[in-house]
Design a protein around this motif. Structure first.
Motif, mmCIF file in Angstrom:
data_model
loop_
_atom_site.group_PDB
_atom_site.id
_atom_site.type_symbol
_atom_site.label_atom_id
_atom_site.label_comp_id
_atom_site.label_asym_id
_atom_site.label_seq_id
_atom_site.Cartn_x
_atom_site.Cartn_y
_atom_site.Cartn_z
ATOM 1 N N ARG A 64 -37.587 -31.675 -8.389
ATOM 2 C CA ARG A 64 -38.706 -30.898 -8.930
ATOM 3 C C ARG A 64 -39.703 -31.878 -9.521
ATOM 4 O O ARG A 64 -39.366 -32.698 -10.363
ATOM 5 C CB ARG A 64 -38.237 -29.923 -10.009
ATOM 6 C CG ARG A 64 -39.377 -29.091 -10.599
ATOM 7 C CD ARG A 64 -38.869 -28.057 -11.601
ATOM 8 N NE ARG A 64 -38.241 -28.645 -12.754
ATOM 9 C CZ ARG A 64 -38.874 -28.930 -13.897
ATOM 10 N NH1 ARG A 64 -40.161 -28.678 -14.025
ATOM 11 N NH2 ARG A 64 -38.223 -29.454 -14.906
ATOM 12 N N ASN B 203 -41.219 -24.823 -9.536
ATOM 13 C CA ASN B 203 -40.290 -24.695 -8.416
ATOM 14 C C ASN B 203 -39.583 -26.016 -8.152
ATOM 15 O O ASN B 203 -40.093 -27.086 -8.481
ATOM 16 C CB ASN B 203 -41.025 -24.263 -7.148
ATOM 17 C CG ASN B 203 -41.616 -22.897 -7.273
ATOM 18 O OD1 ASN B 203 -40.991 -21.979 -7.784
ATOM 19 N ND2 ASN B 203 -42.844 -22.738 -6.823
ATOM 20 N N GLU B 204 -38.411 -25.908 -7.544
ATOM 21 C CA GLU B 204 -37.707 -27.098 -7.085
ATOM 22 C C GLU B 204 -37.598 -27.020 -5.560
ATOM 23 O O GLU B 204 -37.557 -25.937 -4.985
ATOM 24 C CB GLU B 204 -36.328 -27.221 -7.727
ATOM 25 C CG GLU B 204 -35.383 -26.083 -7.422
ATOM 26 C CD GLU B 204 -34.116 -26.113 -8.275
ATOM 27 O OE1 GLU B 204 -34.109 -26.755 -9.341
ATOM 28 O OE2 GLU B 204 -33.141 -25.463 -7.873
ATOM 29 N N ALA C 33 -37.122 -23.119 -10.162
ATOM 30 C CA ALA C 33 -36.222 -24.156 -10.664
ATOM 31 C C ALA C 33 -34.955 -23.554 -11.252
ATOM 32 O O ALA C 33 -35.017 -22.688 -12.116
ATOM 33 C CB ALA C 33 -36.946 -25.019 -11.695
ATOM 34 N N THR D 155 -34.126 -28.122 -14.340
ATOM 35 C CA THR D 155 -34.941 -27.500 -15.368
ATOM 36 C C THR D 155 -34.216 -27.641 -16.709
ATOM 37 O O THR D 155 -33.036 -27.986 -16.739
ATOM 38 C CB THR D 155 -35.231 -26.015 -15.025
ATOM 39 O OG1 THR D 155 -36.195 -25.503 -15.926
ATOM 40 C CG2 THR D 155 -33.975 -25.170 -15.044
#
Length: 149
Positions: free
Chosen positions: A95, A101-102, A131, A135
């Motif tokens: 990420r 978002n990942e 994520a 995160t």
């Protein structure tokens, strides 16, 4: 040497902490190797482009991540291919800092063993999702906090 190449990738991504874990795993015969870092991360475009393209210009790969003003150690993207020497599968979750978002990618290195297959004929699984692993408080952070650098 393969693990060293992956650690060099983390260094080039301005990571201040890198965790290398060799772990037994019932799903994977012989276990698995995890390389977890707190570098700047990659988007799906970076993974699909510069990260997976052999011999990509290193400055193009690393220009956005030069905050630590380090000398670039990686050359021509050898780290990702070195992983093929230690495992049949490479699973990457990343990420970009500041992104919600990942990106995830799965490479099955055994597909490269098929005779007469070109690189563009090898299937690569991609996913972008909110994520979960990379995160605050999630898998990556827990691993780094549990084993501080």
């Amino acid at each position: 040497m393969a693990v060293l190449e992956l650690v060099k990738n983390a260094y080039d991504a301005d990571a201040s902490c890198v965790l290398v874990a060799f772990m037994p795993d019932e799903e994977f015969a012989g276990g698995k190797v995890q390389v977890i870092d707190d570098g700047v991360g990659m988007t799906l475009d970076t993974l699909r482009g510069a990260w997976l393209e052999p011999a990509t210009d290193r400055e193009a790969r690393s220009a956005p991540q030069r905050a630590a003003n380090r000398r670039v150690l990686g050359e021509k993207g050898l780290g990702r291919f070195a992983a093929a020497r230690i495992a049949n599968h490479l699973y990457v979750t990343s990420r970009r800092q500041g992104d919600d978002n990942e990106a995830r990618v799965l490479l099955d290195w055994t597909e490269f063993d098929v005779k007469d297959r070109y690189l563009d004929e090898v299937s690569v699984l991609w996913e972008v999702r909110p994520a979960e692993e990379v995160t605050a408080g999630a898998l990556v952070e827990r691993q780094l906090v549990r084993r501080p650098c």
